[in-house]
Enzyme design. Structure first.
Site, mmCIF file in Angstrom:
data_model
loop_
_atom_site.group_PDB
_atom_site.id
_atom_site.type_symbol
_atom_site.label_atom_id
_atom_site.label_comp_id
_atom_site.label_asym_id
_atom_site.label_seq_id
_atom_site.Cartn_x
_atom_site.Cartn_y
_atom_site.Cartn_z
ATOM 1 N N CYS A 133 -33.199 -27.684 -53.616
ATOM 2 C CA CYS A 133 -32.112 -28.751 -53.141
ATOM 3 C C CYS A 133 -31.774 -27.997 -51.720
ATOM 4 C CB CYS A 133 -30.999 -28.605 -54.175
ATOM 5 S SG CYS A 133 -29.783 -29.969 -53.870
ATOM 6 N N ASP A 202 -23.201 -24.974 -58.011
ATOM 7 C CA ASP A 202 -22.167 -25.802 -57.894
ATOM 8 C C ASP A 202 -20.919 -25.541 -58.835
ATOM 9 O OD1 ASP A 202 -24.712 -27.857 -57.545
ATOM 10 O OD2 ASP A 202 -22.816 -28.827 -56.854
HETATM 11 C C1 RUB Z 1 -25.946 -29.919 -54.282
HETATM 12 C C2 RUB Z 1 -26.581 -28.536 -54.968
HETATM 13 C C3 RUB Z 1 -26.293 -27.248 -54.074
HETATM 14 C C4 RUB Z 1 -25.064 -26.857 -54.514
HETATM 15 C C5 RUB Z 1 -24.608 -25.579 -53.510
HETATM 16 O O1 RUB Z 1 -26.302 -31.199 -55.235
HETATM 17 O O2 RUB Z 1 -27.067 -28.617 -56.063
HETATM 18 O O3 RUB Z 1 -27.440 -26.585 -54.490
HETATM 19 O O4 RUB Z 1 -23.892 -27.617 -54.409
HETATM 20 O O5 RUB Z 1 -24.620 -26.127 -52.126
HETATM 21 P P1 RUB Z 1 -26.166 -32.408 -54.737
HETATM 22 P P2 RUB Z 1 -23.594 -25.202 -51.072
HETATM 23 O O6 RUB Z 1 -26.788 -32.742 -53.336
HETATM 24 O O7 RUB Z 1 -25.988 -33.260 -55.809
HETATM 25 O O8 RUB Z 1 -24.447 -32.352 -54.238
HETATM 26 O O9 RUB Z 1 -24.134 -23.712 -51.254
HETATM 27 O O10 RUB Z 1 -23.767 -26.040 -49.939
HETATM 28 O O11 RUB Z 1 -22.432 -25.618 -51.725
#
Ligand code: RUB
Length: 328
Positions: A133, A202
């Protein structure tokens, strides 16, 4: 009730994923509260408190899984309520609320920087890292390791159906890091070439389980099987106070249209179902360590951090759940 256009837009951007990633969502929510406060048109403190709670509810309902969103809102609203108890005048409470929103945003940005510095120490020269991701926290670790002179290579998954992996490869390539895009289904095949997996989160539950983009738990299983270390990089405001008292995390299900076309659906709608869960849960046993702005911890220590730093949030959550006003 009046809602400023800019606040409506932020809520819509979170919902439609123009603003995405748990950290960004949290900062956008705090910013929206500040904008709402600045644009408050009423006269009394009571109206203000009602209005701010209403705006927070709108923001809270945009996406369900990342706890960073309600945690950011609670951070600001909790301070608003404390200010109300200290000095119940509109100007004072408004000023403290706006200050709290700024504080949260500053803390969040600083946390990502610290996670990068702390996590980079765990990366060795020549490491091959796999990420999934698009996580600012995970990327901060990888980029900081590269900046400190370590030669790292990265495998980045596409991350279907929304292809957040494309944002990841762009960011890493811009930093001059050797990055290879792979389909999600190639993870197990390539795992033997990987030294470390680093993903974001998340939500982290009280028992150290990690909720992140769907597919993360399969990657963790493949890493476990191949004896590859699995790290989670996350700010501690993604730790969930509600899970301390046994609340479950709701996993977002998104539209089938992210997977198939409307024509396809119409053609087959009587015969097939389409499911599109956006996140999954990786049990703590598959997580080697969680890299936070407060240091590196084993997943089992999540509860200690929650109790030490987020005791107020646990209490706040429990009281709201029981319908008890914070002032009582
Ligand atoms: C984003 C996702 C990321 C986490 C952490 O999912 O799963 O790995 O949110 O990201 P989506 P960060 O694209 O559905 O929002 O470290 O930037 O908070």
């Amino acid at each position: 009730m009046f809602i400023p256009e800019q606040v409506k837009r932020i809520a819509e951007d979170i919902k439609s994923m123009r603003i995405r990633g748990a950290g960004r969502i949290a900062r956008a929510a705090a910013k929206a509260l500040k904008i709402a406060s600045e644009n408050f048109k009423g006269k009394s403190l009571e109206e203000y408190i009602q209005y701010m709670n209403h705006i927070a509810n709108i923001l809270r309902n945009t996406r369900p899984t990342a706890v960073s969103l309600p945690n950011a809102l609670s951070y600001v609203l909790y301070r608003m309520n404390i200010a109300k108890q200290t000095n119940p005048t509109l100007d004072y409470v408004r000023e403290k609320t706006e200050k709290a929103a700024d504080e949260f945003i500053q803390y969040s940005l600083q946390a990502i920087k610290l996670i990068g510095e702390i996590g980079a120490r765990r990366i060795s020269n020549g490491d091959v890292i796999l990420t999934h991701c698009n996580s600012s926290a995970a990327l901060s670790v990888i980029i900081e390791a590269a900046k400190s002179g370590k030669d790292v290579k990265v495998y980045a998954t596409e991350t279907r159906p929304k292809f957040q992996g494309h944002i990841t490869i762009e960011t890493l390539a811009r930093e001059g890091i050797d990055v290879t895009l792979i389909p999600d289904i190639a993870v197990r095949f390539l795992m033997k070439k990987v030294d470390k997996v680093i993903v974001g989160a998340d939500t982290v539950t009280a028992d150290g389980s990690v909720i992140n983009k769907v597919g993360t738990s399969q990657i963790a299983l493949a890493a476990y099987e191949a004896r590859v270390r699995f790290f989670v990089a996350t700010e501690t405001y993604k730790f969930s106070p509600a899970t301390v008292i046994g609340e479950e995390v709701l996993i977002e299900e998104r539209s089938p249209l992210e997977i198939v076309t409307a024509d396809f659906l119409t053609q087959y709608y009587l015969k097939i179902k389409v499911r599109n869960p956006a996140f999954d849960i990786t049990p703590a046993k598959y997580v080697d360590a969680i890299i936070t702005e407060k240091g590196i911890i084993p997943p089992q220590a999540t509860i200690l951090i929650l109790k030490e730093y987020y005791g107020w949030a646990i209490k706040d959550y429990a009281m709201r759940k029981l319908g008890i006003d914070l002032e009582e």
